[in-house]
Design a protein around this motif. Structure first.
Motif, PDB file in Angstrom:
ATOM      1  N   UNK A   1       0.835  -1.205   0.000  1.00 51.65           N
ATOM      2  CA  UNK A   1       0.000   0.000   0.000  1.00 51.65           C
ATOM      3  C   UNK A   1       0.868   1.253   0.000  1.00 51.65           C
ATOM      4  N   UNK A   2       1.936   1.215   0.805  1.00 51.23           N
ATOM      5  CA  UNK A   2       2.840   2.363   0.851  1.00 51.23           C
ATOM      6  C   UNK A   2       3.567   2.573  -0.455  1.00 51.23           C
TER       7      UNK A   2
ATOM      8  N   UNK B   1       3.615   2.054   9.634  1.00 53.70           N
ATOM      9  CA  UNK B   1       2.636   2.405   8.599  1.00 53.70           C
ATOM     10  C   UNK B   1       2.184   3.853   8.756  1.00 53.70           C
ATOM     11  N   UNK B   2       2.156   4.587   7.653  1.00 53.04           N
ATOM     12  CA  UNK B   2       1.722   5.985   7.668  1.00 53.04           C
ATOM     13  C   UNK B   2       0.527   6.182   6.747  1.00 53.04           C
ATOM     14  N   UNK B   3      -0.080   7.364   6.833  1.00 58.74           N
ATOM     15  CA  UNK B   3      -1.129   7.790   5.909  1.00 58.74           C
ATOM     16  C   UNK B   3      -2.349   6.861   5.940  1.00 58.74           C
ATOM     17  N   UNK B   4      -2.669   6.353   7.112  1.00 56.62           N
ATOM     18  CA  UNK B   4      -3.859   5.508   7.255  1.00 56.62           C
ATOM     19  C   UNK B   4      -3.676   4.078   6.804  1.00 56.62           C
ATOM     20  N   UNK B   5      -2.478   3.698   6.419  1.00 58.37           N
ATOM     21  CA  UNK B   5      -2.214   2.333   5.978  1.00 58.37           C
ATOM     22  C   UNK B   5      -2.221   1.392   7.179  1.00 58.37           C
ATOM     23  N   UNK B   6      -2.791   0.191   6.984  1.00 53.11           N
ATOM     24  CA  UNK B   6      -2.866  -0.791   8.059  1.00 53.11           C
ATOM     25  C   UNK B   6      -2.415  -2.155   7.554  1.00 53.11           C
ATOM     26  N   UNK B   7      -1.858  -2.934   8.449  1.00 53.40           N
ATOM     27  CA  UNK B   7      -1.437  -4.289   8.107  1.00 53.40           C
ATOM     28  C   UNK B   7      -2.643  -5.199   7.966  1.00 53.40           C
ATOM     29  N   UNK B   8      -2.577  -6.129   7.004  1.00 58.58           N
ATOM     30  CA  UNK B   8      -3.644  -7.115   6.838  1.00 58.58           C
ATOM     31  C   UNK B   8      -3.522  -8.251   7.858  1.00 58.58           C
TER      32      UNK B   8
ATOM     33  N   UNK C   1      -1.424  -5.658  13.015  1.00 58.55           N
ATOM     34  CA  UNK C   1      -2.267  -4.473  13.032  1.00 58.55           C
ATOM     35  C   UNK C   1      -2.593  -4.064  14.468  1.00 58.55           C
ATOM     36  N   UNK C   2      -2.900  -5.058  15.297  1.00 57.37           N
ATOM     37  CA  UNK C   2      -3.194  -4.775  16.703  1.00 57.37           C
ATOM     38  C   UNK C   2      -1.980  -4.189  17.413  1.00 57.37           C
TER      39      UNK C   2
ATOM     40  N   UNK D   1       9.625   3.613   7.519  1.00 59.01           N
ATOM     41  CA  UNK D   1       8.188   3.822   7.347  1.00 59.01           C
ATOM     42  C   UNK D   1       7.749   3.312   5.979  1.00 59.01           C
ATOM     43  N   UNK D   2       6.454   3.135   5.824  1.00 62.44           N
ATOM     44  CA  UNK D   2       5.938   2.717   4.521  1.00 62.44           C
ATOM     45  C   UNK D   2       6.267   3.760   3.450  1.00 62.44           C
TER      46      UNK D   2
END
Length: 222
Positions: free
Chosen positions: A14-15, A155-162, A167-168, A190-191
């Protein structure tokens, strides 16, 4: 520069996609995936196929690209070595061999991880498999192969791990990452930096094939 991207739905992917779409030097991005991202952008196109390791049926659509970014991967947790190798070594090399045949002038950038075992004989299963994958990629007839070995990635800019666990952890401990980056500036990236670094290395190269976290950070800030 025209880019093929695998793993665009993952945290790192995503990044990378975000930075490619923002960068004026990136002309086009082709995402290869098993399902659509559901995004729309003038630079973005998608190639949805059931098995991303077998590109033989879509060869004509993969010609004429300058770089391939490959942050596609799975966690080794709970997996046998055979299963992990299939989803790491076999999948990556299946795609890479076809791309090397079609685009010998391409730069291929693969994301493995800090601690990858280039000897292929260490005790840690995932590190052996990643090391074997890296070594096999270096033997392919690309113009250049670069191997990214990031450690912790913010992760930046609202990106989240799947991956639910990751993610937690990011959500619970994310507030400490700026402090950790000040304490360990060469170990946490960072991403955004990973994406910028891939573009920089694809365009201008890097002195060595393997980029550890400090190298990724340096390349991402150029």
């Amino acid at each position: 520069m025209k880019v093929i991207l695998f793993g665009a739905s993952g945290m790192v992917g995503q990044g990378v996609l975000r930075e490619c779409l923002l960068d004026p030097t990136v002309e086009a991005v082709l995402v290869v995936a098993r399902s659509s991202l559901g995004q729309s952008h003038a630079k973005l196109s998608e190639l949805v196929i059931p098995d991303v390791s077998d590109l033989t049926s879509v060869k004509e659509q993969l010609k004429g690209y300058d770089a391939c970014f490959f942050p596609l991967g799975v966690s080794a947790g709970g997996m046998t070595e055979e299963a992990y190798r299939k989803l790491t070594y076999d999948l990556t090399l299946g795609a890479a061999r076809t791309l090397a045949e079609l685009n010998p002038g391409m730069t291929f950038i693969y994301v493995s991880g800090a601690g990858t075992d280039s000897t292929e004989h260490g005790r840690v299963m995932w590190a052996r498999v990643k090391g074997a994958t890296e070594n096999a990629l270096l033997r392919l007839p690309f113009q250049a192969v670069h191997l990214f070995r990031p450690g912790m990635i913010q992760p930046l800019h609202g990106i989240r791990s799947k991956t639910r666990l990751y993610d937690t952890l990011y959500r619970l401990t994310g507030f400490t990452i700026p402090l950790l980056r000040r304490m360990f500036p060469n170990h946490i990236t960072t991403t955004e930096e990973v994406g910028r670094a891939m573009i920089e290395v694809a365009r201008h190269g890097w002195p060595q094939p393997v980029l550890e976290s400090r190298d990724i950070i340096a390349a991402g800030r150029k």
